[in-house]
Motif scaffolding. Structure first.
Motif, PDB file in Angstrom:
ATOM      1  N   TYR A 144      51.203   2.059 -13.206  1.00 20.04           N
ATOM      2  CA  TYR A 144      50.810   3.230 -13.991  1.00 20.04           C
ATOM      3  C   TYR A 144      50.524   2.850 -15.440  1.00 20.04           C
ATOM      4  CZ  TYR A 144      50.639   7.919 -15.895  1.00 20.04           C
ATOM      5  OH  TYR A 144      50.224   9.065 -16.526  1.00 20.04           O
ATOM      6  N   ILE A 173      55.531  10.292 -25.631  1.00 23.20           N
ATOM      7  CA  ILE A 173      54.785  10.831 -24.477  1.00 23.20           C
ATOM      8  C   ILE A 173      54.058  12.136 -24.827  1.00 23.20           C
ATOM      9  CG2 ILE A 173      56.836  11.964 -23.501  1.00 23.20           C
ATOM     10  CD1 ILE A 173      55.719  11.232 -20.740  1.00 23.20           C
ATOM     11  N   ARG A 215      50.996  11.407 -26.894  1.00 21.24           N
ATOM     12  CA  ARG A 215      49.946  10.767 -26.094  1.00 21.24           C
ATOM     13  C   ARG A 215      49.190  11.802 -25.264  1.00 21.24           C
ATOM     14  NH1 ARG A 215      50.870   8.319 -21.316  1.00 21.24           N
ATOM     15  NH2 ARG A 215      53.060   7.985 -21.841  1.00 21.24           N
ATOM     16  N   TYR A 216      49.956  12.685 -24.611  1.00 24.75           N
ATOM     17  CA  TYR A 216      49.289  13.695 -23.788  1.00 24.75           C
ATOM     18  C   TYR A 216      48.531  14.705 -24.653  1.00 24.75           C
ATOM     19  CZ  TYR A 216      50.683  11.970 -19.292  1.00 24.75           C
ATOM     20  OH  TYR A 216      50.780  11.197 -18.167  1.00 24.75           O
ATOM     21  N   PHE A 218      44.625  15.587 -24.360  1.00 27.98           N
ATOM     22  CA  PHE A 218      44.143  16.976 -24.293  1.00 27.98           C
ATOM     23  C   PHE A 218      43.073  17.219 -25.359  1.00 27.98           C
ATOM     24  CE2 PHE A 218      44.402  21.441 -25.645  1.00 27.98           C
ATOM     25  CZ  PHE A 218      44.100  22.070 -24.447  1.00 27.98           C
ATOM     26  N   THR A 257      39.195  18.076 -24.554  1.00 23.80           N
ATOM     27  CA  THR A 257      38.641  19.391 -24.931  1.00 23.80           C
ATOM     28  C   THR A 257      37.505  19.228 -25.946  1.00 23.80           C
ATOM     29  OG1 THR A 257      40.451  19.617 -26.514  1.00 23.80           O
ATOM     30  CG2 THR A 257      40.704  20.757 -24.417  1.00 23.80           C
ATOM     31  N   GLU A 278      56.532  11.375 -17.138  1.00 24.97           N
ATOM     32  CA  GLU A 278      55.075  11.180 -17.066  1.00 24.97           C
ATOM     33  C   GLU A 278      54.450  12.185 -16.095  1.00 24.97           C
ATOM     34  OE1 GLU A 278      52.869   9.236 -18.559  1.00 24.97           O
ATOM     35  OE2 GLU A 278      54.135   7.846 -19.675  1.00 24.97           O
ATOM     36  N   ALA A 297      54.398  15.615 -17.650  1.00 25.94           N
ATOM     37  CA  ALA A 297      53.388  15.672 -18.718  1.00 25.94           C
ATOM     38  C   ALA A 297      51.985  15.729 -18.121  1.00 25.94           C
ATOM     39  CB  ALA A 297      53.537  14.463 -19.632  1.00 25.94           C
ATOM     40  N   ALA A 298      51.761  14.950 -17.047  1.00 25.80           N
ATOM     41  CA  ALA A 298      50.430  14.942 -16.421  1.00 25.80           C
ATOM     42  C   ALA A 298      50.116  16.315 -15.826  1.00 25.80           C
ATOM     43  CB  ALA A 298      50.369  13.861 -15.347  1.00 25.80           C
ATOM     44  N   LEU A 319      49.343  18.680 -18.590  1.00 25.89           N
ATOM     45  CA  LEU A 319      48.003  18.406 -19.131  1.00 25.89           C
ATOM     46  C   LEU A 319      46.944  19.064 -18.247  1.00 25.89           C
ATOM     47  CD1 LEU A 319      46.062  16.796 -21.078  1.00 25.89           C
ATOM     48  CD2 LEU A 319      46.080  15.006 -19.360  1.00 25.89           C
ATOM     49  N   ALA A 321      47.016  22.791 -18.746  1.00 23.46           N
ATOM     50  CA  ALA A 321      46.446  23.175 -20.049  1.00 23.46           C
ATOM     51  C   ALA A 321      44.929  23.058 -20.014  1.00 23.46           C
ATOM     52  CB  ALA A 321      47.028  22.284 -21.148  1.00 23.46           C
ATOM     53  N   LEU A 322      44.427  22.006 -19.351  1.00 22.32           N
ATOM     54  CA  LEU A 322      42.968  21.847 -19.274  1.00 22.32           C
ATOM     55  C   LEU A 322      42.337  22.950 -18.422  1.00 22.32           C
ATOM     56  CD1 LEU A 322      42.596  17.972 -18.896  1.00 22.32           C
ATOM     57  CD2 LEU A 322      41.895  19.374 -20.835  1.00 22.32           C
ATOM     58  N   PHE A 355      42.276  25.987 -20.507  1.00 18.38           N
ATOM     59  CA  PHE A 355      41.240  25.842 -21.538  1.00 18.38           C
ATOM     60  C   PHE A 355      39.852  26.118 -20.943  1.00 18.38           C
ATOM     61  CE2 PHE A 355      38.106  23.101 -23.654  1.00 18.38           C
ATOM     62  CZ  PHE A 355      38.219  23.555 -24.955  1.00 18.38           C
TER      63      PHE A 355
END
Lengths: 487, 340
Positions: free
Chosen positions: A185, A453, A456-457, A461, A465, B7, B10-11, B14, B17-18, B21
């Motif tokens: 990863y 973290i 980074r995210y 984003f 966007t 992780e 968070a993924a 993300l 959120a996308l 959006f």
């Protein structure tokens, strides 16, 4: 298949998935198939040319590695001749024929110059140089000849860097095809950020700003000196964002597959001299020319005059590598002349600094150097971007004619195809780029982000966007090809 | 918490959120459409099962039919849910989707859509303004070329270049939704263009495309009948009609469909009482004066159909009628001032 296309956004994850799902022994054949598919998305038949280059360099390298010195020279010469002939035929034939035609005409002979109606194969200069670099390395005994044909073919055609570099060295990339890459990863993470950053630079800065540059350079006679200066500075940013974006996406894509490609740019517009600029711009090509041309010519270990001549030769060839046109040749020679002037004036500049008591580390001096180098680079970019020499001379004349700024058909920035909000977004993005480049000089931003973290995210984003909202894509847009594809 | 778990969370965040959006951004960026057809936003604000008669089709429906006048002349509440140059495949899914919200007694379908191809410029608005349901997906797959699919699935990407022209209205509609349309789907066209009689409209007739559309005409009739809704196909009155052979073909095919009534309104053009000098917006469409006359005619026609008792909310339709007449009076006054 452009890196900024939906096709590639589907192709890359599929390639990564397949790569890690397959047993190790099938991975290189898979990558080879994918690389050829990637290349054949442009003009399928030109894959034959790449295969020709692969076959010639593979067999010549095998032969020359097992021969006595004299025969090795012969095989190297054959290899260079065959590869450079193909390159010459597709890239330089029309230019050379035109040049000879002009010379004959000026000598009073009327000869119709033959013209080939062929498309320049995408990336031919890149893969030819990479393959030739390998052959020379084998000739010099720096790299053993690769025995496995699939591995070697993959070295030349590896899809992330195939079309616009970085031009990899055999000692760096070839051994990586023998390594076993397990899914990790950390590699995906490390690859994702450059890919997003590259897409941001390409779609939010380079392509939108190209609208302004193209408008001005399409009819330079209609624009005043200051708009031509603005357009040229914009082109400097466009070509940097465009080309470094390609390199970033290439490095990121390769990293997700477990490969490390060399860094191709190192904040070039924060260079303090032209010499420094060329250490930071298109590093893989600059070092290629240094290792395989400049040093064999004698480099700097010869007389002053010979060193200057070597520099001019290398830069002239570097100019022609970029394109078969007098503008590129002149661009190369001008950059060579900058370097020669820089080295000749070095004692004078040192003496002047000592006299004025300006320390080497003086921040004002540093900023002056950044700006002066940027101005010189931009002045040379005029030759790179102009349609022909006469356009370039006109632009150079107007750019230098400071008293006439604004008097020749003055127009505002608003008339150059971009709205005020679009200009503001581009400006903000360029500022961000400058901050990232400046910070990146002293610290590894990716490593710093890796520790936080949430940050980074959040960066992921914001980049995604920004690309989705401000990026150049979709109906009504004409996505620009990467500038360096034409080389 | 392990690094791997963090992780993963968070993924997922993300991606969520996308998605948010893209969804909210798409609503804001999509051009707002309250008139000129594809008016799903206002239509969905109508009270459920409150419409007696619905009109579908192309601009010849939303420019020529005034529901308030139909109510005045028949007592039936009406609504126009049409779209510019709408192919009949899209009309079919408009009908299916509309019947999820309303239970009309009759539907009128203007059939010029038989001649429209699948990839007209209007397709993005025609399909993109439909609510996100299975009917929209079907309409996309069956009526839109593949090249338009990404734009229809992700309006954000199709309209992202509007970011520098957004107004407060875009945010208001996106966040608060549409209001009901007092004109009930009619687009008020105030200006006049004097016309000089009929002119043949050149159409790019393709047999395959025509037959594709025709198959949907049959499906419209079948679906409406299944839901106990009377179907009336018609050719709108206009001075810009396709060649007679194409009109005859369309009329014959529409007449041949079971469970449907067909009218060519041009057969009775004189009965409309149209004044060529002041009743047209352009050679194809009526302006508000012509639309009022045609709607009066339609109101009388509806009375001849054997429909159940009207269910219209009298107070609401009275106010809609007054609104139309107020706009008409203002337009009359403006044109009188202009001619002085």
């Amino acid at each position: 298949m452009n890196f900024n296309s939906l096709q590639y956004l589907l192709f890359l994850p599929a390639a990564i998935l397949l790569y890690y799902l397959l047993p190790h022994r099938w991975r290189n054949p898979l990558l080879l198939v994918l690389s050829f598919y990637f290349y054949m998305c442009w003009v399928p038949r030109y894959a034959l040319l790449m295969m020709f280059s692969i076959l010639v360099t593979y067999f010549c390298a095998r032969l020359l590695s097992a021969q006595a010195l004299r025969q090795r020279k012969l095989w190297l010469a054959i290899c260079l001749l065959l590869n450079l002939s193909v390159l010459f035929f597709f890239k330089y034939f029309n230019f050379a024929a035109e040049l000879v035609g002009h010379l004959l005409t000026s000598a009073g002979l009327t000869v119709a110059a033959p013209r080939l109606d062929v498309l320049l194969p995408v990336g031919i200069s890149f893969y030819t140089f990479q393959a030739l670099g390998y052959t020379i390395d084998v000739y010099r005994g720096e790299t053993p000849a690769e025995r496995n044909f699939i591995t070697y073919a993959l070295f030349v055609s590896f899809f992330p860097q195939l079309v616009a570099g970085p031009i990899e060295r055999s000692a760096h990339l070839l051994p990586q095809f023998h390594e076993k890459h397990s899914f990790c990863y950390a590699n995906i993470k490390a690859g994702l950020l450059p890919v997003l950053w590259g897409l941001f630079k390409k779609m939010v800065i380079a392509d939108p700003i190209a609208v302004l540059v193209n408008t001005v350079y399409a009819a330079p006679q209609d624009y005043s000196g200051w708009l031509l200066t603005v357009a040229t500075a914009c082109f400097a940013i466009q070509i940097y964002c465009d080309f470094s974006a390609y390199s970033d996406i290439a490095r990121g894509s390769a990293r997700m597959l477990g490969f490390r490609l060399m860094r191709n740019f190192d904040c070039p517009y924060f260079a303090v001299s032209i010499r420094d600029f060329w250490r930071r711009w298109h590093i893989s090509l600059s070092t290629w020319f240094k290792d395989y041309l400049y040093i064999p010519l004698g480099g700097s270990r010869c007389s002053r005059l010979r060193t200057d001549l070597n520099l001019l030769i290398v830069f002239a060839i570097s100019g022609l590598w970029h394109g078969a046109s007098l503008t590129f040749l002149a661009w190369g020679i001008l950059n060579g002349a900058y370097q020669i002037a820089g080295s000749h004036t070095l004692p004078l500049r040192k003496a002047l600094r000592a006299r004025l008591h300006i320390a080497e580390s003086n921040p004002a001096l540093q900023i002056f150097r950044y700006l002066f180098t940027f101005a010189l680079v931009c002045f040379a970019w005029i030759l790179f971007r102009a349609e022909n020499i006469s356009d370039a001379l006109l632009i150079m004349h107007r750019v230098l004619d400071l008293p006439a700024y604004g008097t020749l058909l003055p127009r505002g920035l608003g008339s150059l195809g971009l709205t005020r909000p679009e200009l503001l977004v581009i400006f903000a993005a360029i500022l961000l780029l400058a901050v990232v480049d400046l910070r990146g000089k002293n610290c590894d931003i990716a490593a710093a982000l890796d520790k936080h973290i949430a940050c980074r995210y959040l960066v992921y984003f914001l980049l995604i966007t920004a690309i989705l909202l401000f990026g150049s894509y979709g109906p009504g847009y004409d996505p620009q090809e990467f500038v360096y594809f034409q080389f | 918490m392990s690094q791997k778990k963090r992780e993963s969370i968070a993924a997922i965040l993300l991606l969520l959120a996308l998605a948010a959006f893209l969804f909210i951004g798409g609503r804001i960026l999509k051009p707002k459409q309250a008139d000129f057809g594809s008016n799903w936003g206002p239509f969905l604000q109508e009270a459920e099962d409150s419409i007696d008669i619905m009109f579908f089709g192309s601009s010849l429906a939303y420019c020529d039919i005034v529901p308030a006048i139909i109510w005045e002349n028949s007592g039936y509440s009406a609504y126009v849910l049409a779209g510019g140059e709408q192919p009949l495949a899209v009309t079919y899914y408009y009908l299916r989707e509309a019947l999820r919200h309303q239970s009309p007694q009759a539907v009128f379908v203007e059939i010029s859509g038989l001649f429209y191809s699948q990839d007209t410029d209007y397709l993005k608005a025609n399909i993109g303004n439909m609510p996100l349901t299975a009917n929209r997906l079907h309409a996309t797959f069956e009526a839109a070329p593949v090249s338009e699919w990404p734009a229809l699935f992700l309006p954000f990407c199709a309209y992202h270049d509007r970011w520098d022209e957004l107004t407060r209205e875009d945010f208001r509609y996106a966040l608060l939704g549409y209001e009901p349309d007092p004109l009930a789907g009619y687009t008020f066209l105030s200006t006049s263009t004097p016309t000089m009689g009929r002119v043949t409209r050149e159409i790019d007739f393709e047999q395959e495309n025509y037959e594709h559309n025709l198959s949907y005409l049959q499906q419209i009739a079948d679906y409406a009948t299944e839901h106990d809704v009377a179907v009336i196909f018609y050719i709108a009155p206009s001075y810009w009609l396709p060649e007679k052979k194409y009109l005859d073909l369309a009329a014959a095919d529409a007449r041949a469909i079971d469970n449907a009534i067909f009218y060519d309104m041009n057969d009775d053009f004189a009965a409309l009482g149209i004044d060529d000098s002041i009743d047209f917006f352009d050679i194809l469409h009526f302006n508000y004066r012509g639309a009022e006359k045609f709607s009066t005619y339609l109101g009388h026609l509806i009375c001849t159909l054997e429909l159940d008792t009207p269910t219209a909310d009298t107070q609401l339709w009275q106010s809609r009628s007054e609104y139309f007449h107020q706009l008409a009076a203002e337009a009359d006054a403006a044109s009188a001032n202009l001619s002085q």
